[in-house]
Each structure stands twice: as C-alpha cells, then as structure tokens.
Design an enzyme around this catalytic site. Sequence first.
Site, PDB file in Angstrom:
ATOM      1  N   CYS A 164      -4.876   8.173   7.963  1.00 24.63           N
ATOM      2  CA  CYS A 164      -5.290   7.776   9.308  1.00 24.63           C
ATOM      3  C   CYS A 164      -5.161   8.930  10.287  1.00 24.63           C
ATOM      4  O   CYS A 164      -4.192   9.687  10.250  1.00 24.63           O
ATOM      5  CB  CYS A 164      -4.432   6.598   9.760  1.00 24.63           C
ATOM      6  SG  CYS A 164      -4.911   5.082   8.924  1.00 24.63           S
ATOM      7  N   VAL A 213       6.815   8.055  16.295  1.00 27.25           N
ATOM      8  CA  VAL A 213       6.582   8.570  14.932  1.00 27.25           C
ATOM      9  C   VAL A 213       5.308   9.421  14.868  1.00 27.25           C
ATOM     10  O   VAL A 213       5.292  10.484  14.243  1.00 27.25           O
ATOM     11  CB  VAL A 213       6.542   7.419  13.907  1.00 27.25           C
ATOM     12  CG1 VAL A 213       6.324   7.962  12.491  1.00 27.25           C
ATOM     13  CG2 VAL A 213       7.834   6.606  13.970  1.00 27.25           C
ATOM     14  N   LYS A 247       0.836  -1.215   0.000  1.00 24.23           N
ATOM     15  CA  LYS A 247       0.000   0.000   0.000  1.00 24.23           C
ATOM     16  C   LYS A 247       0.870   1.264   0.000  1.00 24.23           C
ATOM     17  O   LYS A 247       0.483   2.274  -0.598  1.00 24.23           O
ATOM     18  CB  LYS A 247      -0.898  -0.008   1.238  1.00 24.23           C
ATOM     19  CG  LYS A 247      -1.379   1.361   1.649  1.00 24.23           C
ATOM     20  CD  LYS A 247      -2.069   1.360   2.983  1.00 24.23           C
ATOM     21  CE  LYS A 247      -2.255   2.765   3.508  1.00 24.23           C
ATOM     22  NZ  LYS A 247      -1.043   3.392   4.069  1.00 24.23           N
ATOM     23  N   ASN A 248       2.019   1.207   0.674  1.00 22.02           N
ATOM     24  CA  ASN A 248       2.836   2.411   0.789  1.00 22.02           C
ATOM     25  C   ASN A 248       3.801   2.604  -0.382  1.00 22.02           C
ATOM     26  O   ASN A 248       4.629   3.515  -0.350  1.00 22.02           O
ATOM     27  CB  ASN A 248       3.581   2.414   2.130  1.00 22.02           C
ATOM     28  CG  ASN A 248       2.625   2.703   3.286  1.00 22.02           C
ATOM     29  OD1 ASN A 248       1.452   3.020   3.065  1.00 22.02           O
ATOM     30  ND2 ASN A 248       3.110   2.587   4.518  1.00 22.02           N
ATOM     31  N   ASP A 299       3.653   1.321  11.843  1.00 22.97           N
ATOM     32  CA  ASP A 299       2.434   0.627  11.379  1.00 22.97           C
ATOM     33  C   ASP A 299       2.345  -0.814  11.907  1.00 22.97           C
ATOM     34  O   ASP A 299       1.308  -1.449  11.790  1.00 22.97           O
ATOM     35  CB  ASP A 299       2.367   0.622   9.834  1.00 22.97           C
ATOM     36  CG  ASP A 299       2.322   2.031   9.255  1.00 22.97           C
ATOM     37  OD1 ASP A 299       2.260   2.999  10.035  1.00 22.97           O
ATOM     38  OD2 ASP A 299       2.352   2.162   8.025  1.00 22.97           O
ATOM     39  N   ARG A 301      -3.636   9.848   1.581  1.00 18.38           N
ATOM     40  CA  ARG A 301      -2.620  10.899   1.718  1.00 18.38           C
ATOM     41  C   ARG A 301      -1.824  11.080   0.430  1.00 18.38           C
ATOM     42  O   ARG A 301      -0.951  11.937   0.343  1.00 18.38           O
ATOM     43  CB  ARG A 301      -1.638  10.528   2.847  1.00 18.38           C
ATOM     44  CG  ARG A 301      -2.305  10.490   4.195  1.00 18.38           C
ATOM     45  CD  ARG A 301      -1.316  10.571   5.305  1.00 18.38           C
ATOM     46  NE  ARG A 301      -0.628  11.840   5.397  1.00 18.38           N
ATOM     47  CZ  ARG A 301      -1.191  12.979   5.792  1.00 18.38           C
ATOM     48  NH1 ARG A 301      -2.454  13.023   6.124  1.00 18.38           N
ATOM     49  NH2 ARG A 301      -0.472  14.096   5.845  1.00 18.38           N
TER      50      ARG A 301
HETATM   51  C1  LIG Z   1       0.931   6.286   2.408  1.00 12.45           C
HETATM   52  C2  LIG Z   1       2.110   6.055   3.244  1.00 12.45           C
HETATM   53  O1  LIG Z   1       3.197   5.744   2.751  1.00 12.45           O
HETATM   54  N1  LIG Z   1       1.949   6.159   4.565  1.00 12.45           N
HETATM   55  C3  LIG Z   1       3.065   5.871   5.426  1.00 12.45           C
HETATM   56  C4  LIG Z   1       3.963   7.106   5.498  1.00 12.45           C
HETATM   57  O2  LIG Z   1       3.133   8.178   5.932  1.00 12.45           O
HETATM   58  P1  LIG Z   1       3.666   9.664   5.797  1.00 12.45           P
HETATM   59  O3  LIG Z   1       4.545   9.777   4.610  1.00 12.45           O
HETATM   60  O4  LIG Z   1       2.467  10.560   5.887  1.00 12.45           O
HETATM   61  O5  LIG Z   1       4.496   9.776   7.126  1.00 12.45           O
HETATM   62  P2  LIG Z   1       5.776  10.665   7.418  1.00 12.45           P
HETATM   63  O6  LIG Z   1       6.971   9.787   7.432  1.00 12.45           O
HETATM   64  O7  LIG Z   1       5.775  11.835   6.504  1.00 12.45           O
HETATM   65  O8  LIG Z   1       5.472  11.180   8.890  1.00 12.45           O
HETATM   66  C5  LIG Z   1       6.390  11.004   9.943  1.00 12.45           C
HETATM   67  C6  LIG Z   1       6.285  12.140  10.908  1.00 12.45           C
HETATM   68  O9  LIG Z   1       6.652  13.350  10.280  1.00 12.45           O
HETATM   69  C7  LIG Z   1       5.674  14.349  10.523  1.00 12.45           C
HETATM   70  N2  LIG Z   1       5.584  15.237   9.346  1.00 12.45           N
HETATM   71  C8  LIG Z   1       5.508  14.720   8.098  1.00 12.45           C
HETATM   72  C9  LIG Z   1       5.388  15.539   7.000  1.00 12.45           C
HETATM   73  C10 LIG Z   1       5.339  16.931   7.197  1.00 12.45           C
HETATM   74  O10 LIG Z   1       5.232  17.716   6.243  1.00 12.45           O
HETATM   75  N3  LIG Z   1       5.436  17.421   8.468  1.00 12.45           N
HETATM   76  C11 LIG Z   1       5.561  16.607   9.562  1.00 12.45           C
HETATM   77  O11 LIG Z   1       5.637  17.079  10.703  1.00 12.45           O
HETATM   78  C12 LIG Z   1       4.376  13.551  10.719  1.00 12.45           C
HETATM   79  O12 LIG Z   1       3.400  14.285  11.400  1.00 12.45           O
HETATM   80  C13 LIG Z   1       4.884  12.347  11.484  1.00 12.45           C
HETATM   81  O13 LIG Z   1       4.975  12.666  12.852  1.00 12.45           O
HETATM   82  O14 LIG Z   1       5.029   6.855   6.412  1.00 12.45           O
HETATM   83  C14 LIG Z   1       4.615   6.596   7.754  1.00 12.45           C
HETATM   84  C15 LIG Z   1       5.853   6.418   8.612  1.00 12.45           C
HETATM   85  O15 LIG Z   1       6.577   5.306   8.216  1.00 12.45           O
HETATM   86  C16 LIG Z   1       3.696   5.371   7.795  1.00 12.45           C
HETATM   87  O16 LIG Z   1       3.174   5.245   9.094  1.00 12.45           O
HETATM   88  C17 LIG Z   1       2.545   5.488   6.804  1.00 12.45           C
HETATM   89  O17 LIG Z   1       1.889   4.247   6.687  1.00 12.45           O
HETATM   90  C1  LIG Z   2      -0.735   5.338   8.653  1.00 15.49           C
HETATM   91  C2  LIG Z   2      -0.982   4.569   7.607  1.00 15.49           C
HETATM   92  O1  LIG Z   2      -1.327   4.977   6.377  1.00 15.49           O
HETATM   93  P1  LIG Z   2      -1.627   6.427   5.756  1.00 15.49           P
HETATM   94  O2  LIG Z   2      -0.354   7.172   5.753  1.00 15.49           O
HETATM   95  O3  LIG Z   2      -2.079   6.076   4.369  1.00 15.49           O
HETATM   96  O4  LIG Z   2      -2.699   7.040   6.592  1.00 15.49           O
HETATM   97  C3  LIG Z   2      -0.829   3.074   7.687  1.00 15.49           C
HETATM   98  O5  LIG Z   2      -0.761   2.450   6.614  1.00 15.49           O
HETATM   99  O6  LIG Z   2      -0.785   2.528   8.797  1.00 15.49           O
END
Ligand SMILES: CC(=O)N[C@H]1[C@@H](OP(=O)(O)OP(=O)(O)OC[C@H]2O[C@@H](n3ccc(=O)[nH]c3=O)[C@H](O)[C@@H]2O)O[C@H](CO)[C@@H](O)[C@@H]1O
Ligand SMILES: C=C(OP(=O)(O)O)C(=O)O
Length: 441
Positions: free
Chosen positions: A121, A333, A23-24, A311, A97
């Site tokens: 989520c 995280v 999915k990711n 996750d 997202r």
């Molecule tokens: C679709 C997808 O791939 N989702 C995954 C992706 O989410 P996603 O890419 O959204 O997660 P991030 O790694 O960006 O987020 C990590 C942390 O960085 C913070 N943050 C992020 C971006 C930003 O602009 N500002 C900021 O503060 C977030 O709030 C969080 O606390 O990676 C996460 C961490 O491995 C996983 O849990 C999710 O399943």
């Molecule tokens: C947090 C998750 O996904 P998403 O970033 O798509 O919300 C997840 O797959 O557990």
Amino acid sequence: MSSVLTIRGGVPLTGRVTVRGAKNLVPKAMVASLLGNEPSVLRNVPEIKDVEVVTSLLQLHGVTVEKDPVTGDLTLDPKSAKTASSTAIDAHAGDSRIPILLCGPLIHAIGEAFIPDLGGCKIGDRPIDYHLNVLRQFGAVVEKRPGGIHISAPKGLHGAKISLPYPSVGATEQVLLSATRAEGITELSGAATEPEVVDLIAVLQKMGAIISVQTDRTIRIEGVKDLGGYDHRALPDRNESASWASAALVTRGDIFVEGASQRDMMTFLNTYRKVGGGMDIREDGIRFYHPGGKLSPLVLETDVHPGFMTDWQQPLVVALTQAEGVSIVHETVYENRFGFTDALARMGATIQLHRECLGSVPCRFGQRNFLHSAVISGPTPLRGTDIDIPDLRGGFSHLIAALAATGTSRVTGIDIINRGYERFTEKLAALGADFDINDAK
Ligand SMILES: CC(=O)N[C@H]1[C@@H](OP(=O)(O)OP(=O)(O)OC[C@H]2O[C@@H](n3ccc(=O)[nH]c3=O)[C@H](O)[C@@H]2O)O[C@H](CO)[C@@H](O)[C@@H]1O
Ligand SMILES: C=C(OP(=O)(O)O)C(=O)O
C-alpha cells in the site's frame, strides 16, 4: 480487466461473514516452508491476491504448492528448490511486500535471492533499509540490479546481535526467517511482537527452530542446521475482522464475524466499546453492532502492538465521522495514511489534516511536514460520489462510507481490495448491500 462497483447506500449491513487466515501471516508462513527439508501444510488459507503472488514466486523457485480442492489447505514441498530468472520473479511479484522476506530462506535453500522492487500500500515511503542492514549483519552481500536487488552470502549466514531503530514487523520477520538456520545465536532487540509475528514464530518452532521472546521486545534465536516441515492453522485475520466491525458501526448494522478472535483484538475492542459500538464475544467469533443512539468521539493514536493497529485506523475513521463531537487521530506508524480522507470529505465528512503530532507522544513524523494527524468533527451525513480506490484499507473504508451514504457511488480500482479481503463482494451481498459490479469501459 478492472471492475466498477455501483453502490446504492443507506442499507444497514446485517448478517454473518467468515474471516480466515491473516493476510499478514499466511504468505510469510508459505515463505517459511522454503526453510524445511520436508513438506509443510498450511491451513485456514484465504483466497487473496497476496497468497496468489507468493504461490507463483515459490513455484518459480521450484517449490511444489498443492491446494486441497475442498479445504483450500496448502501443501508446500521445497525439496526441488532452484533459482529463478529475475525477469520472471519481477513479473510475478505483483503488488505485494512479501518478496523481501524470501531473502533468508532462499539463501539457505539455494545460496542467493533476487528481490524485485516491492509493492504494497502507498501509505508512506516504506523503505527497506532495516531489512538490508539486518541481512548485511548476518553476512549477506546486497547488490543493486536492474529492477531489484541481488542477495548472496558467500560465507553463509551467521547469527548476529541486532537492534532495530523501530519495531518493524517486516524487519523482525526478516530476522526470524534468516536467523533460524544461521550459524550461532541471534539476539534481536527492538522487535515487533504483533500476533502475526508470534504466529510465524509458532510455525518456525514447529519446524524445529529454537526461538524465545522476552517481554522487553528481545527475541533470541539459536540457529539450527536443518528444519523439518510444519502443520499449522493460520491465526485469523484481525484486520479484516476489525474492518467488518467498523462496517457494522458505519452502516448502523449488525455483523457476526465468524473466526474473529478476542485475544488478538483486545485493543480494538476497547476502542470500539468507547466509541459506543456493541459487541458479543463468543468462542466462534464476535458479533459487532450499532446499538442505536449516538456514537462518542475519541482521541486515538496508532502504534505498534499492543497499541492500536494502524490497519484498523482507516475503517474506524469512517465510523468517527458519525460520532457526536470532535475526534483526534494521530497516525504514528505511517507518515501518509490519511490520503483516503479526501474522498470522505467529498462525501460530506468534516476532516482536517495536520502536520503536528496531535497525540500524547511526539512521533517520528512530527517535524517533517507529513499530514499525519486528523481532526474529525461529526456527525456528518455522507452522500454518494465517484471514488477511485487508493489502497487496501483506505479502499475498504471508501466502500463502507459509500454503503452508508445516501445516493449512489461509483467505485473504481476495487481489485486492490482483493489483496486482503477474501471474496469481499460475496460477503457484501450476503450482508444485504445494494450494489452492482460491472467491467470498466
Ligand atoms: C504484509 C504485512 O505484514 N504488512 C503489515 C506490516 O507491514 P511492514 O512489515 O511493511 O511494516 P513495518 O512494521 O515494517 O513498518 C513500520 C514502519 O517502519 C518503517 N520501516 C520499515 C522497514 C524498513 O526497512 N525501514 C523503515 O523505515 C516503515 O516505513 C513504517 O513507517 O506491518 C505493518 C505495521 O503493523 C502493517 O501496517 C502492514 O499491514
Ligand atoms: C498496509 C497493509 O498491507 P501491506 O503491508 O501488504 O501493504 C495493510 O494490510 O493494511
């Protein structure tokens, strides 16, 4: 229409499930096809909601998406890419997202992007400040519009020296998808290196990108003018695999997860072994089972790769409610990923949440009033209850708790699970779970 699952617990889940592409990764590889000047083929594509959402968004932007009726492989042809109305984009963005990752590819393809407010989520605030800062550093102009943001780049995107304050997966992918066709060199420090990020780099390399990853979280991208298509088999979903592994432990079952890959799950496998889970690692997948006897408690911290993936945390917490003694889990995280434990407590689990960092390293959430550490005392028998699913992994965790519990649980909101678990009710049935599915009244 939303459905209700009535689960009669107490049956060990036994048998075989298959996991397909992650999915990711899959939706992001689909987005990458927009950067090419010829069609791309993506294999091992799961039937999940996030894939449907990105299919619609790409189609709205003129990309032809054809699905092979037998294999489900996707052929994505971007040659007629065009702008789409913001209202239509908003209506198709669903609870995903991924739309934020369309910025770079759409700017390269059609000169602008409208990005609706994001779903995903509800496990923390999840701001997009890193994404927007990155885009601005590439020369993009970001404007707030009703229901989202508009991005343009009057002078095109150019390479930049970028440093992320935290190794965000999404922001790293934003850089990759924007920089490969930007003019000049991009150097990203503080990058995420999750297996899905590396697989996206593999996709881009197949298209003609020049990207190197150093061991110190630095990624260097030499921009190229044009990219071709790719033919790629998505890496398997390590998060779905870990969820089934936890399901085997929680229900005292035995599940062979076809497609699970050891290389991407090493940290999970170490932890699973420490809790007392059994495993047989094979070429075609991994067998996860409860070997009988007691499970051991753990002290665990979630982290960016190669740490323990956040996750994986929620399903494993359910297993820890069955371990003999006190476990401590520090979520570093997301600031708000323990809300799902309320339902577990109603089912009989003993879980206390704390604002302090109960881990070896203080995290970003320590002094900020977030309940981001959990102390779990076990083993506690679980009993069935009514549950409304809050998020993807939390929801799967509730399902496995209900499947292990004595008595009956009525679970609503299960559509959220389709966002990341392909045909999960069919898989549960194949594993011998005792449940009915009905439309909600
Ligand atoms: C679709 C997808 O791939 N989702 C995954 C992706 O989410 P996603 O890419 O959204 O997660 P991030 O790694 O960006 O987020 C990590 C942390 O960085 C913070 N943050 C992020 C971006 C930003 O602009 N500002 C900021 O503060 C977030 O709030 C969080 O606390 O990676 C996460 C961490 O491995 C996983 O849990 C999710 O399943
Ligand atoms: C947090 C998750 O996904 P998403 O970033 O798509 O919300 C997840 O797959 O557990």
